[in-house]
Design an enzyme around this catalytic site. Structure first.
Site, PDB file in Angstrom:
ATOM      1  N   SER A 134       1.560  -0.103   9.560  1.00  0.00           N
ATOM      2  CA  SER A 134       2.321  -1.434   9.889  1.00  0.00           C
ATOM      3  C   SER A 134       2.150  -1.528  11.422  1.00  0.00           C
ATOM      4  O   SER A 134       1.670  -0.719  12.229  1.00  0.00           O
ATOM      5  CB  SER A 134       3.717  -1.685   9.485  1.00  0.00           C
TER       6      SER A 134
ATOM      7  N   ASP B 127      -1.186  -2.877   7.366  1.00  0.00           N
ATOM      8  CA  ASP B 127      -0.035  -3.322   6.501  1.00  0.00           C
ATOM      9  C   ASP B 127       0.459  -4.815   7.084  1.00  0.00           C
ATOM     10  O   ASP B 127       0.970  -4.443   8.337  1.00  0.00           O
ATOM     11  CB  ASP B 127       0.951  -2.628   5.992  1.00  0.00           C
TER      12      ASP B 127
ATOM     13  N   GLU C 254      -1.481 -13.196   1.387  1.00  0.00           N
ATOM     14  CA  GLU C 254      -0.138 -13.241   0.428  1.00  0.00           C
ATOM     15  C   GLU C 254       0.263 -14.665   0.410  1.00  0.00           C
ATOM     16  O   GLU C 254       0.082 -15.600   1.284  1.00  0.00           O
ATOM     17  CB  GLU C 254       1.047 -12.468   1.418  1.00  0.00           C
TER      18      GLU C 254
ATOM     19  N   HIS D  77      11.417  -6.002   0.235  1.00  0.00           N
ATOM     20  CA  HIS D  77      11.460  -4.897   1.134  1.00  0.00           C
ATOM     21  C   HIS D  77      12.594  -4.178   1.380  1.00  0.00           C
ATOM     22  O   HIS D  77      13.736  -4.753   1.569  1.00  0.00           O
ATOM     23  CB  HIS D  77      10.875  -5.486   2.269  1.00  0.00           C
ATOM     24  N   GLY D  78      12.518  -2.755   1.744  1.00  0.00           N
ATOM     25  CA  GLY D  78      13.633  -2.082   2.199  1.00  0.00           C
ATOM     26  C   GLY D  78      14.333  -1.442   0.826  1.00  0.00           C
ATOM     27  O   GLY D  78      13.847  -1.304  -0.081  1.00  0.00           O
TER      28      GLY D  78
ATOM     29  N   ILE E 156       4.774   1.379  -1.499  1.00  0.00           N
ATOM     30  CA  ILE E 156       5.699   2.123  -1.414  1.00  0.00           C
ATOM     31  C   ILE E 156       5.933   2.630  -0.352  1.00  0.00           C
ATOM     32  O   ILE E 156       5.159   3.619   0.202  1.00  0.00           O
ATOM     33  CB  ILE E 156       5.857   3.284  -2.385  1.00  0.00           C
ATOM     34  N   ASP E 157       7.062   2.415   0.551  1.00  0.00           N
ATOM     35  CA  ASP E 157       7.480   2.987   1.909  1.00  0.00           C
ATOM     36  C   ASP E 157       8.920   3.513   1.819  1.00  0.00           C
ATOM     37  O   ASP E 157       9.166   4.731   2.263  1.00  0.00           O
ATOM     38  CB  ASP E 157       7.263   2.016   2.836  1.00  0.00           C
ATOM     39  N   SER E 158       9.793   2.471   1.498  1.00  0.00           N
ATOM     40  CA  SER E 158      11.258   3.138   1.729  1.00  0.00           C
ATOM     41  C   SER E 158      11.356   4.522   0.987  1.00  0.00           C
ATOM     42  O   SER E 158      12.578   5.163   1.554  1.00  0.00           O
ATOM     43  CB  SER E 158      12.075   1.976   0.945  1.00  0.00           C
TER      44      SER E 158
HETATM   45  P1  13P Z   1       9.189  -0.786   0.279  1.00  0.00           P
HETATM   46  O1  13P Z   1      10.368  -1.343   1.347  1.00  0.00           O
HETATM   47  O2  13P Z   1       9.836  -1.330  -1.141  1.00  0.00           O
HETATM   48  O3  13P Z   1       9.044   0.652   0.193  1.00  0.00           O
HETATM   49  O4  13P Z   1       7.919  -1.704   0.300  1.00  0.00           O
HETATM   50  C1  13P Z   1       6.986  -1.277   1.041  1.00  0.00           C
HETATM   51  C2  13P Z   1       6.031  -2.454   1.401  1.00  0.00           C
HETATM   52  O5  13P Z   1       5.950  -3.437   0.885  1.00  0.00           O
HETATM   53  C3  13P Z   1       5.086  -2.175   2.738  1.00  0.00           C
HETATM   54  O6  13P Z   1       4.331  -3.340   2.762  1.00  0.00           O
HETATM   55  O1  G3H Z   2       6.775  -3.776   4.734  1.00  0.00           O
HETATM   56  C1  G3H Z   2       6.857  -3.058   5.500  1.00  0.00           C
HETATM   57  C2  G3H Z   2       6.926  -1.595   5.405  1.00  0.00           C
HETATM   58  O2  G3H Z   2       7.986  -0.876   4.749  1.00  0.00           O
HETATM   59  C3  G3H Z   2       6.397  -1.054   6.811  1.00  0.00           C
HETATM   60  O3  G3H Z   2       7.713  -1.004   7.395  1.00  0.00           O
HETATM   61  O4  G3H Z   2       7.336  -2.417   9.620  1.00  0.00           O
HETATM   62  O5  G3H Z   2       9.193  -0.415   9.276  1.00  0.00           O
HETATM   63  O6  G3H Z   2       6.775  -0.045   9.625  1.00  0.00           O
HETATM   64  P1  G3H Z   2       7.733  -1.231   9.268  1.00  0.00           P
HETATM   65 ZN    ZN Z   3       5.258  -5.031   2.274  1.00  0.00          ZN
END
Ligand code: 13P
Ligand code: G3H
Ligand code: ZN
Length: 312
Positions: free
Chosen positions: A50, A83, A135, A181-182, A258-260
């Site tokens: 990101s 991202d 998007e 997100h989150g 998937i990030d969170s």
């Molecule tokens: P999450 O916050 O659900 O992990 O989403 C991550 C995401 O969409 C990154 O672009």
């Molecule tokens: O959708 C965003 C991702 O979870 C990346 O998060 O902008 O905190 O790096 P970030």
């Molecule tokens: Zn995202």
């Protein structure tokens, strides 16, 4: 294998009824955890960076970490993806700087403006052999320091997708069908339900076109509990049910972000480590179990949620 674009990956995923995992990377341990799980499970993978990750870790460090993973995991295809690119300039800098895929996220702009900026990124990217995710629709939640209130979020309008894809020439499309997100995606007590009717209508209008889901962490309660038990305070953190993601992956969704979940696994594990070892201060000692738990979580996603294990 060198870094690849997602073109072949998405073709195989579309026809194979699975999705490729797109995991955010910010440091060495996260890159290692994800790619070791993918190598062991023979899964293709998208490592995504990101704007915040570039600000935190520096573009070159992240590219070199991913290049190291490519050397260590020659058996699996790896995509390096931007991202939520917020401008043509950010996308150009990643295209020029070694990425194989970029997202231009102009979803907050009016339809025609979204098309114009996406088209400009697509022209530059395609000239350089790079693919583009765009998007349509607005997810709720926090991404890259921008918070979208639930009442400002809106689902993707299926009647707009053909014109958008035709006029922009984008290679994949992120849509809003109820993910967010989150870690706080849904109000406690409510029943999360993705809008599969919208996904199906989008896919009917865009046959064979790869669809992307953002905001797809499931917020494992095991790690929420761990965070809360060891000094954290994350009340009411709830994610997308994994069965619904599995179902989406069996349809036209080829990339699931998937990030969170990985952040939660890392934070929960480190909190627990310090609570149990208050005398320790060597970062290697607490980062090692955190990396191991992220790896196991990624393995679970590949095998049980995305369905991409064995598809490399
Ligand atoms: P999450 O916050 O659900 O992990 O989403 C991550 C995401 O969409 C990154 O672009
Ligand atoms: O959708 C965003 C991702 O979870 C990346 O998060 O902008 O905190 O790096 P970030
Ligand atoms: Zn995202």
């Amino acid at each position: 294998m060198a870094l690849v674009t997602s073109t072949e990956m998405f073709k195989k995923a579309y026809h194979g009824g699975y999705a490729v995992g797109a995991f955010n990377v910010n440091n060495m341990e996260i890159v290692q955890a994800i790619t070791e799980a993918c190598r062991e499970e023979k899964a293709p993978v998208i490592l995504q960076v990101s704007k915040g990750a570039r600000a935190y870790a520096n573009h070159t460090y992240l590219v070199k970490l991913v290049e190291a993973a490519v050397i260590e995991c020659p058996e699996i295809p790896i995509v390096l993806h931007l991202d939520h690119g917020d401008s043509f300039e950010t996308c150009k800098s990643c295209i020029d700087g070694g990425f194989t895929s970029v997202m231009i996220d102009a979803s907050s702009k009016p339809f025609d403006e979204n098309i114009a900026i996406t088209r400009k990124v697509v022209e530059y990217a395609h000239d350089h052999g790079v693919v583009v995710e765009a998007e349509l629709g607005a997810l709720a939640g926090v991404e890259d320091e921008v918070s979208v209130e639930a009442d400002k979020a809106h689902y993707t309008r299926p009647e707009e997708v053909e014109e958008f894809v035709t006029r922009t020439g984008c290679d994949s499309l992120a849509i809003a069908i109820g993910t967010s997100h989150g870690a706080y995606k849904f109000k406690p007590g409510t029943k999360p339900q993705l809008r599969f009717d919208i996904l199906e209508e989008v896919s009917r209008r865009l046959p064979e076109f790869p669809i992307v889901l953002h905001g797809s962490s499931s917020v494992p309660q095991e790690y929420v509990k761990m965070v809360n038990e060891f000094g954290g305070a994350m009340p009411g953190a709830i994610g997308v049910p994994e069965e619904q993601l599995r179902h989406a992956a069996s349809l036209s969704v080829c990339k699931i972000n998937i990030d969170s979940d990985l952040r939660l696994a890392m934070t929960g594990t480190i909190r627990k480590f310090f609570a149990e070892h208050p005398d320790k201060f060597d970062p290697r000692e607490y980062l090692k179990p955190a990396r191991a738990n992220i790896k196991e979580l990624v393995r679970h996603k590949l095998v049980d949620v995305l369905g991409c294990a064995g598809k490399a």
